[in-house]
Structures are given as C-alpha cells and as structure tokens.
Enzyme design. Structure first.
Site, PDB file in Angstrom:
ATOM      1  N   CYS A 206       0.873  -1.174   0.000  1.00  0.00           N
ATOM      2  CA  CYS A 206       0.000   0.000   0.000  1.00  0.00           C
ATOM      3  C   CYS A 206       0.909   1.223   0.000  1.00  0.00           C
ATOM      4  O   CYS A 206       1.717   1.387   0.923  1.00  0.00           O
ATOM      5  CB  CYS A 206      -0.858  -0.034   1.267  1.00  0.00           C
ATOM      6  SG  CYS A 206      -1.814   1.451   1.559  1.00  0.00           S
TER       7      CYS A 206
ATOM      8  N   CYS B 216      -1.032   3.843  -6.489  1.00  0.00           N
ATOM      9  CA  CYS B 216      -1.884   3.201  -5.491  1.00  0.00           C
ATOM     10  C   CYS B 216      -2.018   1.764  -5.966  1.00  0.00           C
ATOM     11  O   CYS B 216      -2.273   1.525  -7.151  1.00  0.00           O
ATOM     12  CB  CYS B 216      -3.254   3.880  -5.445  1.00  0.00           C
ATOM     13  SG  CYS B 216      -4.481   2.932  -4.516  1.00  0.00           S
TER      14      CYS B 216
HETATM   15  N1  DGL Z   1      -4.001   0.480  -1.907  1.00  0.00           N
HETATM   16  C1  DGL Z   1      -3.635   1.627  -1.202  1.00  0.00           C
HETATM   17  C2  DGL Z   1      -2.476   2.395  -1.755  1.00  0.00           C
HETATM   18  O1  DGL Z   1      -1.658   1.846  -2.455  1.00  0.00           O
HETATM   19  C3  DGL Z   1      -4.626   2.428  -0.404  1.00  0.00           C
HETATM   20  C4  DGL Z   1      -5.977   2.709  -0.929  1.00  0.00           C
HETATM   21  C5  DGL Z   1      -6.839   3.315   0.171  1.00  0.00           C
HETATM   22  O2  DGL Z   1      -7.177   2.582   1.095  1.00  0.00           O
HETATM   23  O3  DGL Z   1      -7.133   4.519   0.105  1.00  0.00           O
HETATM   24  O4  DGL Z   1      -2.310   3.553  -1.471  1.00  0.00           O
END
Ligand code: DGL
Length: 284
Positions: free
Chosen positions: A94, A206
């Site tokens: 993430c 993301c």
């Molecule tokens: N998948 C996540 C990222 O790479 C976060 C998405 C979220 O929960 O806002 O930032």
C-alpha cells in the site's frame, strides 16, 4: 533425504529437505484488495511460497486517514498477526501506508519489511515529453515522501497529480464482481484528457489501480501505465534469500480481514481466484 543445488548470481545455495518442505512465508498487507496486484507479481517470482493476505477493511480507505491514526493502526494489526502466524517477511503493499509507517513498523518487527512507493523514477526515465501523471490516493499525492521522490528523480519533469479515492472504490467494486463505472474513470481523469495537459506516462501510485489497468487504458489508450509491483517482487525475492530457511509443512495461504462483514464476504470469490481459499477475521 532429498537435496538440490540452486545457483543464482554465482551463489550456491544448498537446501536439505527432511520430510517437511522448506517454504518461505510472506505476509502481504493493504487496506483492501489493492495488495493483490502486488501479490500477483510476487507469486509470479515465488510460486512456492506460503502467503498470508491481510486487509484492513474496517478502516478502509487509507487515503482518507491521518498519520496519527494510520501508523499505530497498521503496526497493531501486523504485529497481532505476526504473533499468531509468523511470516518470514512483511510487504506493505500500500503506497499510502508505506509512505508513513515503514520506520515505526521496522522498529517493531524482527523480520524484513518491504514497502511500495510510487514508480516516479522509472516514469521519469520513460517519458518522451517530460510530462508525467501521478495517479494515487489523496494522501499519497500530498505526502512529503512523494515530494522528495519527485525532487530526487523527476526534477526535470512536470509531474501532474490526481488524488482519487473514487478509483480505489471502483477497484474494490470490480473485485467484488460489479461492473466498473467508466463514467467515473472518465471524470477522474478528465484533467488529463485535454491534449496539451496529457502526460505520456502515468504512475499508478496506489496498489488498487493496476487492478483497473484495462479500464484505464480504455480511457487513455496512448498513455503508458507504470507501477511498482514487479520491482517490489524482485526486492522480496532478494530479501528472502537472506532469511534462514525454516522447515515448515506446506502451509495453506490464508486471507485475513479486520471485519468479516458483507463487503468482505463479497470479495471471497476474488480471493479464491488469487489462491486464498480461507477468509478469517483478525480482531485486535
Ligand atoms: N491500496 C492503497 C495504496 O496503495 C490504499 C488505498 C486506500 O485505502 O485509500 O495507497
């Protein structure tokens, strides 16, 4: 007793198998399904590892949380799962969490922690027009960590930014079996749909967004999309080579959510397709 030799970069590794299989165990963490895009790349390189996938759906989306809430939350969840089902390596799959929690988490765990950050460096090398787009969460586009990466690796480029939680939600819906709302994608990307504002390379900053690659391509067919998944997978492989082998029975891959609600259950078919047959709740 069976044994084999594996040679990589001139190093000879001898592994002895005594009944149990030697498998490395990797814990992958995200707020939702985004980490599965990173997991896919890791599994491509390490198909025999055991995987645990942990997602914090109770506090999703992370792009809207403050550091004060995010840092202790991620550390508490990961430490709790490490106590129950210890992994050899943890991947913070993430961007939003990685740009904030890595130093604290590393100080609390005894295993290596690999993070993921937006692929700003490769994008700056790929662009032909010197204009790149950073598509990430509202938190990631404005983090000092991201600013630093831009200054370090893309100071000669114009870096356009879009921070969107809507796209994160679309990726979750897609994996839960719903159709992606193409109007939403069109609306979110609209600032880049004007010719003179259009980047030629977009960083998917993301981990949810590689799950929407096909749809993003439909909206912006001439743009190159880059993400960090493959680079993270290579990093995981090299870090795991430094971790001592422990003989473990072939363990099954398990997914954990922080709240086993209807939304989490809707994701079970997708989790099964990715190889996670079991979904458990991790409560703090
Ligand atoms: N998948 C996540 C990222 O790479 C976060 C998405 C979220 O929960 O806002 O930032």
């Amino acid at each position: 007793m069976r044994s084999f030799l594996a040679s990589r970069q001139g190093v000879i590794i001898v592994r002895l198998f005594r009944g149990n299989t030697v498998t490395k165990h990797v814990l992958i963490f995200d707020s939702g399904v985004g980490g599965l895009s990173v997991y896919q790349e890791i599994r491509r390189l390490l198909p025999d590892a055991t995987y645990t996938y942990l997602f914090d759906n109770a506090r999703f989306p992370y792009g809207e949380l403050s550091s004060e809430e995010l840092i202790p939350r991620c550390c508490a969840l990961i430490s709790a799962l490490q106590a129950q089902r210890p992994a050899d390596l943890v991947v913070i799959a993430c961007n939003t969490a990685s740009t904030q929690v890595l130093p604290t988490l590393r100080s609390q765990l005894s295993v290596p922690v690999v993070g993921v950050v937006p692929a700003i460096k490769p994008a700056a090398q790929l662009t032909r027009i010197g204009r790149i787009g950073l598509l990430a969460t509202p938190a990631t586009v404005s983090r000092p960590y991201t600013e630093k990466l831009i200054r370090e690796f893309a100071s000669d480029c114009t870096v356009l930014r879009i921070g969107s939680t809507e796209l994160v939600l679309e990726a979750e819906r897609k994996l839960a079996g719903s159709a992606v709302d193409m109007n939403c994608l069109q609306r979110v990307l609209s600032p880049w749909l004007v010719d003179e504002q259009s980047p030629d390379v977009i960083i998917l900053g993301c981990t949810h967004f590689p799950l929407l690659k096909e749809e993003l391509h439909q909206v912006m067919p001439h743009v190159q999309l880059v993400d960090s998944g493959a680079a993270v997978a290579r990093r995981v492989r090299s870090q795991l080579e430094l971790v001592p082998d422990r003989a473990q029975g072939g363990r099954e891959s398990v997914a954990y959510c922080s709240k086993r609600d209807q939304n989490a259950l809707r994701l079970t078919p997708a989790l099964n397709r990715f190889g996670f047959e079991i979904l458990r709740e991790l409560s703090l």
